[in-house]
Enzyme design. Structure first.
Site, PDB file in Angstrom:
ATOM      1  N   GLY A   1       0.784  -1.229   0.000  1.00 10.71           N
ATOM      2  CA  GLY A   1       0.000   0.000   0.000  1.00 10.71           C
ATOM      3  C   GLY A   1       0.814   1.276   0.000  1.00 10.71           C
ATOM      4  O   GLY A   1       0.499   2.232  -0.696  1.00 10.71           O
TER       5      GLY A   1
ATOM      6  N   THR B   1      -6.780 -11.385  12.758  1.00  8.41           N
ATOM      7  CA  THR B   1      -7.844 -10.449  12.417  1.00  8.41           C
ATOM      8  C   THR B   1      -7.351  -9.452  11.367  1.00  8.41           C
ATOM      9  O   THR B   1      -6.277  -8.859  11.512  1.00  8.41           O
ATOM     10  CB  THR B   1      -8.315  -9.686  13.671  1.00  8.41           C
ATOM     11  OG1 THR B   1      -8.752 -10.638  14.645  1.00  8.41           O
ATOM     12  CG2 THR B   1      -9.440  -8.732  13.334  1.00  8.41           C
TER      13      THR B   1
ATOM     14  N   CYS C   1      15.208  -0.024   3.194  1.00 14.05           N
ATOM     15  CA  CYS C   1      15.006  -1.181   4.076  1.00 14.05           C
ATOM     16  C   CYS C   1      16.313  -1.765   4.598  1.00 14.05           C
ATOM     17  O   CYS C   1      16.302  -2.659   5.434  1.00 14.05           O
ATOM     18  CB  CYS C   1      14.242  -2.270   3.328  1.00 14.05           C
ATOM     19  SG  CYS C   1      12.660  -1.724   2.671  1.00 14.05           S
TER      20      CYS C   1
END
Length: 377
Positions: free
Chosen positions: A201, A238, A328
């Site tokens: 995203g 979840t 990263c």
């Protein structure tokens, strides 16, 4: 001081429409998607609508899209499940992949005794499809080819269609890290066969901490995370409802405006290249930006000097955010495995400029002046 952000390959600014979609979900969709009551059903419906949006964007079926925490998890899942569940014993890749792929390959070599072979690269970071053909012809060992669509440091683009066809010809699985290209380039997995690909995203003006993996329905793999029946028994836990909704909104917005946004970004990137070449001697352009390269990236190296060594720091102090490679790898400027692979032993200093539609030519002019000041040209 107004800062100039030119590190959009590392992350992107959350768009206003994505923020509004997420805020609406935070206020209205508080139910657990696994619950059978009204609040749970409404949350589940929103997730499934987001899944349909992502699937439609890349030409997949909804049953082939699984939401994850981001590109790193998606890539780990593809590689490790291919070995565990599909019988892969050999992986072909390159030394310029993202660290989440390279470190996964290290783990698979160490823990599963998987054979890993690396393709050679030309100076611009392109593979040889002939070499790939030869490697796939050389053995009947079940093989996975993992090659990123666009390199996150230099932007070099892979010919997905050509590699897909070669892998299909030889019965090899094909995984592509498409984190840098989803939303920026059209991808139709119904026409370009992939075994796995990934999206994130925050690379396309959406939220951090959410991504997806496409798993071709021909590939029957087991859950990567155990514990519950979420994501059709493929990933327990979840669901990140707000993140998933934000990801889907970001992707749909990018796809709706893709050609217009590309023109805007490419114009600013190309102007930056022109200005760099006009004002600085002995710079070197890494990758293939004017050929087969991602239009949002521009990797430039400067001659070695004490001032060049401090360039990242001094640009940051001057209000310009850029990077020396992948965000990263380290919080410090520790060098780049991509530069080491493409230009071994080079003492030159590399800066990655990466752009979005928020950037302007006026910002480029300002950055050029700050570069000239930092290097005392």
């Amino acid at each position: 001081m107004t800062r100039i952000f030119l590190d959009n390959a590392a992350t992107t600014q959350l768009s206003s429409e994505v923020k509004q979609a997420m805020l609406h979900a935070m206020e209205d969709l508080y139910g657990n998607p696994s619950s059978i009551h009204n609040e749970g059903r409404r949350a589940r419906a929103a997730i499934e609508q987001a899944r349909k949006t992502v699937a439609t964007a890349i030409g997949a079926s909804i049953g082939e899209i699984f939401f994850t925490s981001g590109g790193t998890e998606s890539n780990n899942m593809a590689l490790k499940c291919a070995v565990r569940d599909l019988g892969v014993r050999r992986i072909i890749s390159t030394k310029v992949e993202h660290h989440c792929v390279l470190h996964s390959l290290d783990a698979l070599q160490r823990d599963e005794q998987v054979e890993v072979e690396f393709l050679s690269l030309d100076a611009k970071g392109h593979i040889s499809t002939e070499e790939l053909q030869e490697k796939l012809q050389s053995t009947d060992t079940p093989t996975l080819v993992t090659l990123m669509h666009a390199n996150n440091e230099v932007g070099t683009l892979l010919d997905l269609e050509a590699v897909s066809a070669i892998c299909a010809e030889h019965g090899a699985y094909f995984h592509s890290d498409t984190v840098q290209t989803i939303g920026y380039y059209p991808l139709d997995v119904s026409k370009t066969k992939l075994s796995f690909c990934s999206g994130s995203g925050h690379k396309l003006h959406g939220p951090k901490g959410v991504g997806f993996i496409y798993i071709n329905s021909d590939n029957l793999i087991k859950p990567y995370v155990d514990g519950g029946a979420q994501e059709r028994n493929m990933r327990a836990g979840t669901e990140n409802i707000y993140g998933i909704i934000g990801l889907a909104k970001a992707l749909s917005s990018m796809m709706e405006q893709r050609e217009v946004l590309e023109q805007q970004v490419r114009a600013v990137r190309d102007y930056m290249l022109e200005q760099l070449q006009a004002h600085f001697k002995d710079i070197m352009i890494n990758g293939d930006p004017t050929g087969q390269g991602h239009y949002k990236l521009l990797s430039v190296s400067f001659p070695a000097s004490p001032k060049a060594d401090l360039l990242l720091l001094n640009l940051d102090i001057a209000g310009v955010s850029v990077s020396g490679g992948s965000a990263c790898s380290s919080g410090a400027d520790a060098g780049s495995h991509v530069m080491d692979a493409l230009y071994p032993g080079s003492p030159r200093k590399t800066i990655r400029f990466s752009f979005s539609h928020h950037n302007t030519k006026e910002e480029v002019d300002s950055v050029i002046e700050k570069l000239r000041s930092a290097l005392s040209v």
